[in-house]
Write an enzyme that holds these catalytic residues in place. Sequence first.
Site, PDB file in Angstrom:
ATOM      1  N   ASP A   1       0.748  -1.185  -0.173  1.00 56.05           N
ATOM      2  CA  ASP A   1      -0.194  -0.034   0.136  1.00 56.05           C
ATOM      3  C   ASP A   1       0.958   1.214   0.002  1.00 56.05           C
ATOM      4  OD1 ASP A   1      -2.591   1.393   0.069  1.00 56.05           O
ATOM      5  OD2 ASP A   1      -2.268   1.645   2.150  1.00 56.05           O
TER       6      ASP A   1
ATOM      7  N   ASP B   1      -0.168   4.901   1.013  1.00 58.24           N
ATOM      8  CA  ASP B   1      -0.541   5.642   2.140  1.00 58.24           C
ATOM      9  C   ASP B   1      -0.486   5.072   3.487  1.00 58.24           C
ATOM     10  OD1 ASP B   1      -1.262   8.462   0.972  1.00 58.24           O
ATOM     11  OD2 ASP B   1      -2.937   7.280  -0.089  1.00 58.24           O
TER      12      ASP B   1
END
Length: 259
Positions: free
Chosen positions: A13, A15
Site C-alpha cells: 500500500d 498511504d
Amino acid sequence: MADRKPIESWLTDMDGVLIHEGVPIPGADAFLKRLRESAKPFLVLTNNSIYTPRDLHARLRRMGLDVPVENIWTSAMATAQFLGDQRPGGTAYVIGEAGLTTALHDIGYVLTDHEPDYVVLGETRTYSFEAMTKAVRLIADGARFICTNPDETGPSTEGPLPATGAVAALITKATGKQPYFAGKPNPLMMRTGLNAIGAHSESSAMIGDRMDTDVLAGMEAGMQTFLVLTGLTRPEQVEDFPYRPSQIVDSIADLVDLI
C-alpha cells in the site's frame, strides 16, 4: 511462516506505508531501492482513483521516492480491467477524476450519460449533487453500479473527507442497488495486480497499514501479509478482527532485509 514459500514478489500500500500526509516514512526509500536492485516484481497499490500512474510517479518522485510508472496499480486500473473483461468496448457514466477516466479510455470504453452499461463511481474532491442525481436515475433505468473502492472517508490536512464508499451509500439508499467494489479489500485488485507483474500469490507478500482492506485483501488472495503501524491501525486494534496478519512490524524499515 516457516512453511511458506520464499517471498519473490511484493505488493505494498502507499498511504500509511510509504508516505504519511505527503511525507515519506523513514525506510521507504531504502525499501524501494532494495526492491529495484533485487529485480523482484513489485507493485505499489492505492485505493485512491484520482491520479493516473504517471501522476503518482511524479508526486512520489517529488517526495524523494522513485517508483516506476509500471510498478503502480490503482483501484481505477483494477476497475477498468474488470470492466474490460466483463463487457469489452462498453460504455460508462463516470463520477471521478483523471485516474479513472484515463483508465477507462485506455480499455476502449466510451464515457457517456446516454444509456450507459455502467455507472462508475470513483474518488473526487468535487462530488456534485447534479452528478449524483444523474447516477441515481441511470441506475434506476438499468445501468449497473460499479465503485472503485469502498473507503468511506479519506485523509486531508483538515481532517477526514467523505470518500467513495460514503457517496456509494447515498446512491444505494436512493436506488436500492448495491455496487460492486473493485478495489481493496476485494482480492480481485490483488489478483489482477499479481497477474500484471507475472507473480503468484503463494510466493508474494502484501504490506499495508489497514486490517480491513490491505491485510484482508492480501489474506483472501492467498498472500503473506505484513501490517505496519505507521498508518491507521494501532496494535490493540488488531484483536478486534477475526483474522490476523502474518506479521506485525513497526514500519516499512523493518522489512528491507527481507528482500
